[in-house]
Design an enzyme around this catalytic site. Structure first.
Site, PDB file in Angstrom:
ATOM      1  N   HIS A 179       0.086   0.705  -9.902  1.00 28.46           N
ATOM      2  CA  HIS A 179      -0.715  -0.300  -9.190  1.00 28.46           C
ATOM      3  C   HIS A 179      -1.089  -1.453 -10.119  1.00 28.46           C
ATOM      4  O   HIS A 179      -2.251  -1.824 -10.269  1.00 28.46           O
ATOM      5  CB  HIS A 179      -1.982   0.340  -8.603  1.00 28.46           C
ATOM      6  CG  HIS A 179      -2.446  -0.339  -7.355  1.00 28.46           C
ATOM      7  ND1 HIS A 179      -2.819   0.348  -6.221  1.00 28.46           N
ATOM      8  CD2 HIS A 179      -2.609  -1.652  -7.049  1.00 28.46           C
ATOM      9  CE1 HIS A 179      -3.187  -0.508  -5.280  1.00 28.46           C
ATOM     10  NE2 HIS A 179      -3.068  -1.727  -5.763  1.00 28.46           N
TER      11      HIS A 179
ATOM     12  N   ARG B 231       0.840  -1.192   0.000  1.00 28.19           N
ATOM     13  CA  ARG B 231       0.000   0.000   0.000  1.00 28.19           C
ATOM     14  C   ARG B 231       0.876   1.244   0.000  1.00 28.19           C
ATOM     15  O   ARG B 231       1.909   1.294   0.668  1.00 28.19           O
ATOM     16  CB  ARG B 231      -0.919   0.004   1.223  1.00 28.19           C
ATOM     17  CG  ARG B 231      -2.025  -1.035   1.160  1.00 28.19           C
ATOM     18  CD  ARG B 231      -3.103  -0.601   0.193  1.00 28.19           C
ATOM     19  NE  ARG B 231      -4.075  -1.651  -0.078  1.00 28.19           N
ATOM     20  CZ  ARG B 231      -5.117  -1.502  -0.870  1.00 28.19           C
ATOM     21  NH1 ARG B 231      -5.317  -0.343  -1.486  1.00 28.19           N
ATOM     22  NH2 ARG B 231      -5.952  -2.495  -1.082  1.00 28.19           N
TER      23      ARG B 231
ATOM     24  N   GLU C 237      -2.406   7.920  -5.022  1.00 29.58           N
ATOM     25  CA  GLU C 237      -2.650   7.310  -6.331  1.00 29.58           C
ATOM     26  C   GLU C 237      -4.074   7.513  -6.836  1.00 29.58           C
ATOM     27  O   GLU C 237      -4.340   7.390  -8.034  1.00 29.58           O
ATOM     28  CB  GLU C 237      -2.323   5.818  -6.296  1.00 29.58           C
ATOM     29  CG  GLU C 237      -3.172   5.011  -5.354  1.00 29.58           C
ATOM     30  CD  GLU C 237      -2.694   3.569  -5.221  1.00 29.58           C
ATOM     31  OE1 GLU C 237      -3.532   2.729  -4.872  1.00 29.58           O
ATOM     32  OE2 GLU C 237      -1.504   3.279  -5.463  1.00 29.58           O
TER      33      GLU C 237
END
EC number: 1.1.1.345
Length: 332
Positions: free
Chosen positions: A298, A237, A266
């Protein structure tokens, strides 16, 4: 029984249709946009909804509308559910499910791939080749995985898979987890504290959830403990790292290089096609400009196997809640 899938992507639609064909008693409809206060009314008449990771919902009106619409379950197509406001969920009697394990290999393989890219200086090699420089120079001298100590932070399914892959490549693997897994003792050595791991590791890879106790676990103080010239890989994360502190460590050379797949901010750019200059976050732009940073958006989860597992698990959990009032993957 009816389920509405919000934010369905083109790569998800064939899988959703495949699941629907296998579950004729369930009507599944697709809505391409994320759920918002403007379109949440589309959930009226549905027993459950499914959302994805960029669908941040903190507006009380959305949860109230879902309750009034008769929705029983929010089935997240993610492992992490930090985009959901659980006080509002509970106030409105909703149930949230997640996909706790969709493909540990997908994320673990990216972590190992990016670690190897850092060690073999792949981005710099590409830059030199594009400049027409094909010399063997000290600047490009790589490091073998078997010569380093890898510190795995978090040994759940993804961290454990990463540890096994690194061990298979010959690395010395150490780990830290609040809840050590004795099944891994033959491939790694647990350290008593995060600090002990950071002192020994040449490269760390992050695989912990984002909790109050793990937020910014990598910061100026913990970075100072690390070896000079160490590497960082984060496919966990974004909030696990204090980005500003990492940038300073990269600029000073304390951290040699980093491969980052997740970022604290993000939500500003994930799954968007942006024009030059449109992304204005100064820390993200700084990371993008740094040659010693490998930046991916991601993508750790993004394999065909993982997408199928995510969709199937999410929809099946929604059905489980609708039929029984709870689910194996319930998170509240």
């Amino acid at each position: 029984m009816k389920i509405l899938v919000f934010g369905a992507r083109d790569y998800e639609e064939p899988v959703i249709k495949k699941w629907s064909e296998e579950h004729k008693d369930v009507q599944v409809d697709i809505y391409p946009e994320n759920m918002t206060e403007e379109n949440v009314v589309k959930a009226k008449g549905y027993d459950g909804i499914s959302i994805q990771q960029t669908n941040y919902i903190d507006n009380p009106y959305i949860y109230e509308t879902l309750k009034d619409a008769g929705v029983k379950v929010i089935a997240s197509r993610t492992a992490g559910v930090d985009m959901i406001h659980f006080d509002l969920v509970n106030e409105n009697g909703l149930i949230v499910t997640n996909v706790p394990s969709y493909s540990p290999n997908a994320i673990a393989e990216l972590a190992v791939t990016q670690a190897m890219n850092l060690l073999r200086k792949t981005p710099l090699v590409k830059k030199k080749v594009c400049e027409g420089d094909y010399r063997w120079i000290a600047e490009l001298l790589g490091t073998e995985v078997r010569s380093i100590t890898v510190g795995v932070i978090g040994t759940g399914k993804i961290g454990a898979t990463s540890a096994k892959l690194f061990k298979g490549l010959g690395a010395n693997v150490i780990a830290f987890d609040q809840y050590p897994n004795s099944d891994l003792n033959d491939i790694l050595t647990y350290k008593d504290s995060l600090e002990d791991l950071l002192k020994e590791a040449d490269l760390i890879t992050l695989h912990t959830p984002l909790l109050e106790g793990t937020k910014h676990m990598i910061n100026k103080d913990t970075l100072a403990i690390m070896k000079d010239g160490a590497y960082i890989v984060n496919t966990g994360r974004g909030g696990l790292i204090n980005t500003g502190d990492l940038i300073e460590a990269l600029e000073s050379g304390k951290i040699r290089a980093a491969a980052l797949d997740t970022f604290e901010t993000e939500g500003l750019f994930l799954n968007k096609k942006m024009n030059p200059g449109e992304l204005t976050d100064p820390e993200i732009n700084k990371l993008l400009s740094m040659e010693q940073v490998i930046f991916t958006h991601h993508l750790g989860f993004f394999t065909s196997t993982a997408i199928e597992n995510i969709v199937y698990s999410s929809l099946s959990s929604a059905v489980e809640v609708i039929k029984t009032g709870t689910a194996t993957n319930r998170v509240n």
